[in-house]
Design an enzyme around this catalytic site. Structure first.
Site, PDB file in Angstrom:
ATOM      1  N   ARG A   1       0.716  -1.101  -0.062  1.00  0.00           N
ATOM      2  CA  ARG A   1      -0.004   0.062   0.099  1.00  0.00           C
ATOM      3  C   ARG A   1       1.030   1.476   0.020  1.00  0.00           C
ATOM      4  O   ARG A   1       2.251   1.103   0.025  1.00  0.00           O
ATOM      5  CB  ARG A   1      -0.786  -0.025   1.286  1.00  0.00           C
ATOM      6  CG  ARG A   1      -0.001   0.105   2.271  1.00  0.00           C
ATOM      7  CD  ARG A   1      -1.004   0.214   3.543  1.00  0.00           C
ATOM      8  NE  ARG A   1      -0.232   0.915   4.890  1.00  0.00           N
ATOM      9  CZ  ARG A   1      -0.631   0.851   6.039  1.00  0.00           C
ATOM     10  NH1 ARG A   1      -1.746  -0.108   6.446  1.00  0.00           N
ATOM     11  NH2 ARG A   1      -0.076   1.427   7.123  1.00  0.00           N
TER      12      ARG A   1
ATOM     13  N   LEU B   1      10.474  11.936  23.633  1.00  0.00           N
ATOM     14  CA  LEU B   1      11.572  11.199  24.427  1.00  0.00           C
ATOM     15  C   LEU B   1      11.229  10.603  25.883  1.00  0.00           C
ATOM     16  O   LEU B   1      11.170   9.649  25.985  1.00  0.00           O
ATOM     17  CB  LEU B   1      12.898  11.862  24.182  1.00  0.00           C
ATOM     18  CG  LEU B   1      14.144  11.001  24.466  1.00  0.00           C
ATOM     19  CD1 LEU B   1      14.176   9.632  23.857  1.00  0.00           C
ATOM     20  CD2 LEU B   1      15.462  11.674  24.636  1.00  0.00           C
TER      21      LEU B   1
ATOM     22  N   TYR C   1      12.198   7.838  15.183  1.00  0.00           N
ATOM     23  CA  TYR C   1      11.741   8.035  13.554  1.00  0.00           C
ATOM     24  C   TYR C   1      13.016   8.945  12.844  1.00  0.00           C
ATOM     25  O   TYR C   1      13.611   8.730  11.907  1.00  0.00           O
ATOM     26  CB  TYR C   1      10.674   8.784  13.110  1.00  0.00           C
ATOM     27  CG  TYR C   1      10.016   8.584  11.713  1.00  0.00           C
ATOM     28  CD1 TYR C   1       9.629   7.513  11.076  1.00  0.00           C
ATOM     29  CD2 TYR C   1      10.097   9.793  11.106  1.00  0.00           C
ATOM     30  CE1 TYR C   1       9.232   7.558   9.924  1.00  0.00           C
ATOM     31  CE2 TYR C   1       9.791   9.681   9.458  1.00  0.00           C
ATOM     32  CZ  TYR C   1       9.358   8.575   9.170  1.00  0.00           C
ATOM     33  OH  TYR C   1       8.829   8.533   7.718  1.00  0.00           O
TER      34      TYR C   1
ATOM     35  N   LYS D   1      15.901   7.786  10.076  1.00  0.00           N
ATOM     36  CA  LYS D   1      15.925   8.414   8.734  1.00  0.00           C
ATOM     37  C   LYS D   1      17.117   9.013   8.389  1.00  0.00           C
ATOM     38  O   LYS D   1      17.825   9.057   7.346  1.00  0.00           O
ATOM     39  CB  LYS D   1      14.392   9.069   8.457  1.00  0.00           C
ATOM     40  CG  LYS D   1      13.319   8.637   8.683  1.00  0.00           C
ATOM     41  CD  LYS D   1      13.086   7.549   7.475  1.00  0.00           C
ATOM     42  CE  LYS D   1      11.901   6.723   7.208  1.00  0.00           C
ATOM     43  NZ  LYS D   1      11.935   5.723   6.351  1.00  0.00           N
TER      44      LYS D   1
ATOM     45  N   THR E   1      -1.114  10.414   2.340  1.00  0.00           N
ATOM     46  CA  THR E   1      -1.265   8.772   2.477  1.00  0.00           C
ATOM     47  C   THR E   1      -1.789   8.378   3.533  1.00  0.00           C
ATOM     48  O   THR E   1      -2.338   9.644   4.457  1.00  0.00           O
ATOM     49  CB  THR E   1       0.248   8.146   2.518  1.00  0.00           C
ATOM     50  OG1 THR E   1       0.937   8.570   3.942  1.00  0.00           O
ATOM     51  CG2 THR E   1       1.240   8.096   1.471  1.00  0.00           C
TER      52      THR E   1
END
Ligand SMILES: NC(=O)c1ccc[n+]([C@@H]2O[C@H](COP(=O)([O-])OP(=O)(O)OC[C@H]3O[C@@H](n4cnc5c(N)ncnc54)[C@H](O)[C@@H]3O)[C@@H](O)[C@H]2O)c1
Length: 431
Positions: free
Chosen positions: A203, A280, A336, A340, A372
């Site tokens: 997807r 965090l 994340y 990345k 998305t």
């Protein structure tokens, strides 16, 4: 999920009202379709200073004058000092207004000469120039800077930037090396006879990537977790490819991909990714490690295994998926953002070695705000801000990321290596 504001500003009253209120004016972008495969206008070639680039050797249909160009190519590779920058102004100032809506400006620069700080200053100036023009040009037009060592090696990059396929790529600086590349037999089906594997392709962006690579002629392998197999099989069936049920975090994922592809692989797209957002202070170790595991550790592990086993053939391409959150940072996304940014580090370090030792290029795309399921789940106010905070004042579509990956996967893109290209409409974040 639909961008109602974009639809509203496309109407006459919407345009009138938003202009009066000083609100963003997103222009509908012209994307590639079989009916509209080109920008459909002149490609105006201008030069600032004396250039050694042999653009005539490429297959680009350049013209030296045009009243309403669809795109402008300004060759500023010969600019070596501040005085030479006056030629950049003199060349573009009279024509920039006439570039058609949804058009392109591409500036050609030269690699910085470490032995000449005047040349480096002038060439670096082109970067600030490009990014500033991108922010002010408007009307769905994009501005990018390419630094080619050789005109022919840059042809696939220029073709991409001068096509509707690059609609959401703006404000980028792309270095193209001096490697010899061969033009494909068919620029429309460049991946014919090649095999491409896309992770997380059941997807979203991955599905669009698989579709675009199949359009370009590749036989696609749609990899996704076992739980997503119904969707993965449907995608594979529609594209004439095959589905592969595999959790990419499995320690032997690379070996299992190699076993499933005994004839080898030409294009590996690391697209699978997850978010587990928390600040965090509130983030348990599990949320940290699962994101690092899917987004970075598995990318490193499978890349190493597939290069070592020789599964990725010479002339192959690896494209990984970073994010502007990794370049700019984002509250609630330390895990994340770390994963990345790690992808960008992997690409920059591995690219020269992978090319020298295996003949394989390694690049990354860094998507910005893409429409998305992931971004539809973002609260409305933050979503609206994300959509508008870029030069094109709208979100991108999965196909925008897919087209950028298809350019990097192109057989004629062998001189594009170690690049992290943002697909973000020139997002203000981390710019
Ligand atoms: N949507 C955006 O705006 C955006 C922005 C920047 C970066 N990205 C990146 O683009 C990529 C795709 O994003 P998306 O929005 O399409 O996400 P998505 O959640 O819609 O799709 C991700 C796919 O990856 C698969 N997947 C997850 N973990 C997997 C695993 N361990 N093994 C195999 N498959 C796995 C999922 O099943 C899913 O099909 C991700 O790497 C994401 O971080 C997205």
């Amino acid at each position: 999920m639909a961008d109602r504001y974009l639809s509203f500003t496309g109407t006459a009253p919407g345009r009138f009202l938003t202009r009066r209120l000083g609100l963003p004016q997103p222009a509908p972008l012209r994307r590639w379709s079989p009916e509209h495969p080109t920008l459909g206008g002149d490609l105006l070639h201008l030069t600032a200073g004396k250039s050694d680039l042999d653009l005539a050797a490429t297959g680009l249909a350049l013209v030296r004058s045009s009243e309403r160009p669809a795109a402008v190519l300004l060759d500023a590779s010969g600019v070596r000092d501040v005085e030479g920058l006056a030629d950049v102004h003199a060349a573009l100032h009279p024509v920039v207004r006439s570039v058609a809506a949804g058009g392109r400006v591409v500036v050609l620069g030269a690699p910085l000469d470490p032995a000449d700080h005047h040349q480096s200053a002038a060439q670096q100036a082109l970067e600030g120039f490009t990014r500033s023009l991108g922010k002010e040009i408007g009307r769905g037009r994009t501005v990018n800077l390419v630094r080619p060592a050789d005109a022919l090696a840059a042809e696939s990059t220029l073709r991409f930037l001068f096509s509707p396929k690059s609609a959401y790529v703006s404000g980028q600086v792309i270095e193209v090396g001096a490697r010899q590349v061969t033009a494909p037999d068919d620029w429309d089906r460049p991946l014919t006879g090649r095999t491409a594997l896309v992770t997380g392709a059941a997807r979203g962006i991955g599905e669009a990537v698989a579709g675009t690579l199949a359009r370009d002629g590749a036989r696609v392998v749609v990899l996704d977790v076992p739980q997503a197999q119904a969707a993965a099989r449907q995608v594979a069936e529609r594209l004439g490819g095959t589905a592969l049920a595999l959790d990419i975090t499995a320690p032997d994922a690379g070996e299992r991909i190699a076993a499933a592809l005994p004839d080898g692989l030409d294009v590996l797209v690391h697209n699978a990714g997850i978010t587990r957002d928390r600040r965090l202070v509130n983030m348990p170790a599990e949320r940290w490690s699962s994101v690092l595991e899917v987004n970075l550790a598995s990318v490193l592990r499978t890349t190493d295994a597939l290069l070592a086993s020789g599964t990725i053939r010479a002339g192959g391409r690896i494209v990984a998926t970073a994010s502007i959150a990794g370049l700019a940072g984002n509250a609630g996304q330390t895990n994340y953002g770390a994963s990345k940014a790690g992808v960008a580090g992997l690409v920059r370090s591995l690219a020269p070695r992978a090319l020298a030792e295996h003949g394989v290029t390694v690049n990354a795309v860094a998507p910005g705000f893409i429409e998305t399921k992931m971004t539809a789940a973002v609260p409305l106010f933050i979503r609206e801000a994300g959509r508008r905070m870029n030069s094109l004042a709208q979100g991108g579509l999965p196909v925008d990321v897919a087209e950028t990956i298809a350019w990097l996967a192109h057989p004629a893109s062998g001189a594009v290596n170690g690049q992290v290209v943002r697909v973000c409409g020139q997002s203000l974040l981390g710019a």
